[in-house]
Design a protein around this motif. Structure first.
Motif, short mmCIF file in Angstrom:
data_model
loop_
_atom_site.label_atom_id
_atom_site.label_comp_id
_atom_site.label_asym_id
_atom_site.label_seq_id
_atom_site.Cartn_x
_atom_site.Cartn_y
_atom_site.Cartn_z
N TYR A 60 19.09 35.24 -14.44
CA TYR A 60 19.35 35.40 -13.01
C TYR A 60 20.82 35.65 -12.76
O TYR A 60 21.68 35.27 -13.55
N LYS A 61 21.12 36.30 -11.63
CA LYS A 61 22.50 36.69 -11.30
C LYS A 61 23.32 35.44 -11.03
O LYS A 61 22.94 34.59 -10.24
N SER A 62 24.47 35.35 -11.69
CA SER A 62 25.35 34.21 -11.51
C SER A 62 26.79 34.66 -11.63
O SER A 62 27.39 34.62 -12.70
N ASP A 63 27.33 35.18 -10.52
CA ASP A 63 28.72 35.63 -10.48
C ASP A 63 29.24 35.43 -9.06
O ASP A 63 28.75 34.55 -8.35
N SER A 64 30.17 36.25 -8.63
CA SER A 64 30.73 36.09 -7.28
C SER A 64 30.09 37.02 -6.26
O SER A 64 30.55 37.14 -5.13
N SER A 65 29.00 37.70 -6.65
CA SER A 65 28.36 38.68 -5.77
C SER A 65 27.50 38.00 -4.71
O SER A 65 27.21 36.80 -4.78
N VAL A 66 27.04 38.81 -3.75
CA VAL A 66 26.20 38.31 -2.66
C VAL A 66 24.85 37.81 -3.19
O VAL A 66 24.17 37.02 -2.53
N TRP A 67 24.45 38.27 -4.38
CA TRP A 67 23.15 37.90 -4.92
C TRP A 67 23.18 36.55 -5.64
O TRP A 67 22.16 36.06 -6.10
N SER A 68 24.36 35.94 -5.74
CA SER A 68 24.51 34.67 -6.45
C SER A 68 24.85 33.55 -5.46
O SER A 68 25.44 33.80 -4.40
N ASN A 69 24.49 32.32 -5.82
CA ASN A 69 24.77 31.17 -4.95
C ASN A 69 24.34 31.44 -3.51
O ASN A 69 25.04 31.12 -2.55
N ASN A 70 23.17 32.03 -3.39
CA ASN A 70 22.63 32.46 -2.10
C ASN A 70 21.56 31.47 -1.66
O ASN A 70 20.55 31.30 -2.35
N TYR A 71 21.78 30.82 -0.54
CA TYR A 71 20.83 29.83 -0.03
C TYR A 71 20.16 30.35 1.23
O TYR A 71 20.79 31.01 2.06
N LYS A 72 18.87 30.02 1.38
CA LYS A 72 18.09 30.55 2.49
C LYS A 72 17.08 29.49 2.92
O LYS A 72 16.63 28.67 2.12
N ASP A 73 16.74 29.48 4.21
CA ASP A 73 15.75 28.52 4.70
C ASP A 73 14.34 29.02 4.38
O ASP A 73 13.97 30.12 4.75
N PHE A 74 13.59 28.18 3.68
CA PHE A 74 12.23 28.52 3.27
C PHE A 74 11.19 27.54 3.79
O PHE A 74 10.00 27.86 3.83
N ILE A 75 11.61 26.32 4.15
CA ILE A 75 10.66 25.27 4.52
C ILE A 75 11.15 24.59 5.80
O ILE A 75 12.34 24.36 5.97
N PHE A 76 10.21 24.27 6.69
CA PHE A 76 10.60 23.54 7.90
C PHE A 76 9.47 22.66 8.41
O PHE A 76 8.29 22.91 8.13
N LYS A 77 9.87 21.62 9.13
CA LYS A 77 8.90 20.78 9.83
C LYS A 77 8.77 21.33 11.24
O LYS A 77 9.75 21.36 11.99
N ASP A 78 7.58 21.74 11.60
CA ASP A 78 7.38 22.51 12.83
C ASP A 78 7.55 21.66 14.09
O ASP A 78 7.16 20.50 14.12
N ASP A 79 8.14 22.31 15.11
CA ASP A 79 8.21 21.66 16.43
C ASP A 79 7.14 22.20 17.37
O ASP A 79 7.05 21.78 18.52
N GLY A 80 6.34 23.16 16.87
CA GLY A 80 5.22 23.67 17.65
C GLY A 80 5.56 24.70 18.69
O GLY A 80 4.67 25.18 19.40
N LYS A 81 6.83 25.09 18.81
CA LYS A 81 7.19 26.00 19.90
C LYS A 81 8.23 27.07 19.53
O LYS A 81 8.28 28.12 20.16
N THR A 82 9.07 26.81 18.54
CA THR A 82 10.12 27.77 18.20
C THR A 82 9.53 29.09 17.73
O THR A 82 8.57 29.12 16.96
N ASP A 83 10.12 30.20 18.20
CA ASP A 83 9.62 31.53 17.87
C ASP A 83 10.68 32.29 17.06
O ASP A 83 11.86 31.92 17.04
N PHE A 84 10.25 33.36 16.42
CA PHE A 84 11.17 34.21 15.68
C PHE A 84 12.01 35.04 16.64
O PHE A 84 11.54 35.44 17.70
N PRO A 85 13.25 35.34 16.26
CA PRO A 85 14.07 36.25 17.08
C PRO A 85 13.52 37.66 16.99
O PRO A 85 12.79 38.00 16.04
#
Length: 301
Positions: free
Chosen positions: A130-155
Motif C-alpha cells: 500500500y502507498k506510504s509516502d507524503s502523497s495524498v494517497w497516504s495517511n488518508n482518513y475518511k468517515d466510513f461508520i456512524f451512529k445514525d440520528d435518523g435525520k441527517t441528509d447528504f449534501p
C-alpha cells in the motif's frame, strides 16, 4: 434496552470482480447488508444475493450516468427503513480489514452524531503493498461508520459525494491496527487510468462550459508522471514509496483478481465511445485522457 443494529450499505454497478471481497469483509460484523445497483449487466446482483445481501435497483433518470448522491440517499433511506442504528458505508472496491471484527467496541461506544474515521489503505499497483509516502494517497482518513440520528441528509454533491452524511459531526479516529479500509482502486493501474479518464469526460459534460485546464488540474494527481531510467529503477522506487500490508488485515478475505478488476471496468470505455459519437471527439481533444491507449485507439479509429 437499546438494541444495536449494524447495517452495511454498498452501492455498485458491474462490480463482479470486487464485490465478493467487499461483502465477505463485512459479513461477520453486519446484522444486515443492503446494496443498491444501477443498470448492472454482469453477475453482481446474483453475487450479492447469494451472500445474503438485500439488493435494490436505482432507476437512473439522468442522461449521462448515475447520480451518486441519489444512490447514497436511497441506501440510507433503505437502511433506516430496516431499522439500522449504525451504518458502515462501503464501496464495492473496498474491504473492511479483518482485524476490525475484534475491535467492534469502538463502534458500540459511539453516540448519536458521532462518526468513525478510518485510514483508507491504497493498495498500490498490486495486492500486497500500500502507498506510504507524503502523497495524498497516504495517511488518508475518511468517515466510513456512524451512529445514525435518523435525520441527517447528504449534501447536494453529484460527483464524488461524501461517503457518509456526517460532514459536521464529531469524528472518532481509529488507527489501522484497530481497523482500516482496504481500497482496491489503484491495484490495477490500467483500470484506474481508464476510470479517471471517464471521470474527466463526465466532468466536462456535466459541467458545461467548465475550464478544461481546471479539469485536467483536478485529476493530475491520478497520473504517474515519474520518468524511470529502467524497470529496476521503477521497481526500487515503488517499493520505497509503499509498505507491505499486515497479514491480519486480510486474514480470511479472498482478494480479487487483478485481471478481472480491469475487465469489469471496460464498460467505461464503451460509455466514452458513446460520448465521442454524441459530442464528437473534438469536444474532448484538450482533456488529458490520451495517455490511456484504449482511448487513443478510439480516436484513431
Amino acid at each position: 434496552e437499546y438494541i444495536i443494529k449494524i447495517i452495511t450499505l454498498i452501492p455498485f454497478k458491474d462490480e463482479e470482480a470486487l464485490l465478493p471481497t467487499a461483502l465477505d469483509s463485512v459479513k461477520d460484523i453486519s446484522d444486515e447488508i443492503i446494496c443498491v445497483h444501477n443498470d448492472t449487466t454482469d453477475s453482481s446482483v446474483q453475487i450479492a444475493e447469494d451472500r445474503g445481501a438485500l439488493v435494490f435497483e436505482y432507476i437512473n433518470e439522468e442522461e449521462h450516468s448515475w447520480s451518486e448522491v441519489n444512490v447514497r440517499r436511497k441506501l440510507l433511506e433503505l437502511g433506516r427503513e430496516h431499522g439500522g442504528t449504525h451504518f458502515i458505508c462501503l464501496d464495492a472496491d473496498e474491504a473492511v480489514s479483518s482485524n476490525f471484527k475484534d475491535n467492534l467496541d469502538v463502534l458500540e461506544k459511539l453516540n448519536k452524531g458521532e462518526a468513525i474515521i478510518m485510514q483508507w489503505i491504497a493498495l498500490w499497483k498490486r495486492l500486497d503493498r500500500y502507498k506510504s509516502d507524503s502523497s495524498v494517497w497516504s495517511n488518508n482518513y475518511k468517515d466510513f461508520i456512524f451512529k445514525d440520528d435518523g435525520k441527517t441528509d447528504f449534501p447536494e454533491v453529484k460527483l464524488h459525494t461524501p461517503r457518509t452524511p456526517t460532514i459536521e459531526w464529531e469524528k472518532i479516529k481509529i488507527e489501522k491496527n484497530i481497523g482500516n479500509i482496504l481500497h482496491f482502486q489503484f491495484a490495477n493501474w490500467e483500470a484506474f487510468q481508464l476510470k479517471q479518464a471517464y471521470y474527466r469526460c463526465r466532468d466536462l459534460i456535466e459541467n458545461e462550459g467548465r475550464n478544461i485546464k481546471e479539469i485536467n488540474g483536478k485529476y493530475a494527481i491520478t497520473k504517474d508522471t515519474n520518468k524511470y531510467k529502467s524497470k529496476l529503477v521503477k521497481k526500487t522506487y515503488e517499493l520505497k514509496i509503499t509498505k507491505r500490508i499486515n497479514e491480519n488485515w486480510v486474514q480470511g478475505i479472498n482478494l480479487p483478481s487483478l485481471d478481472k478488476i480491469y475487465d469489469q471496468g471496460v464498460w467505461r470505455l464503451k460509455v466514452i465511445e458513446e460520448w465521442f459519437d454524441g459530442f464528437g471527439v473534438e469536444y474532448f481533444k484538450d482533456l488529458d485522457i490520451w495517455h490511456v491507449k484504449e482511448i487513443a485507439e478510439l480516436r484513431n479509429n
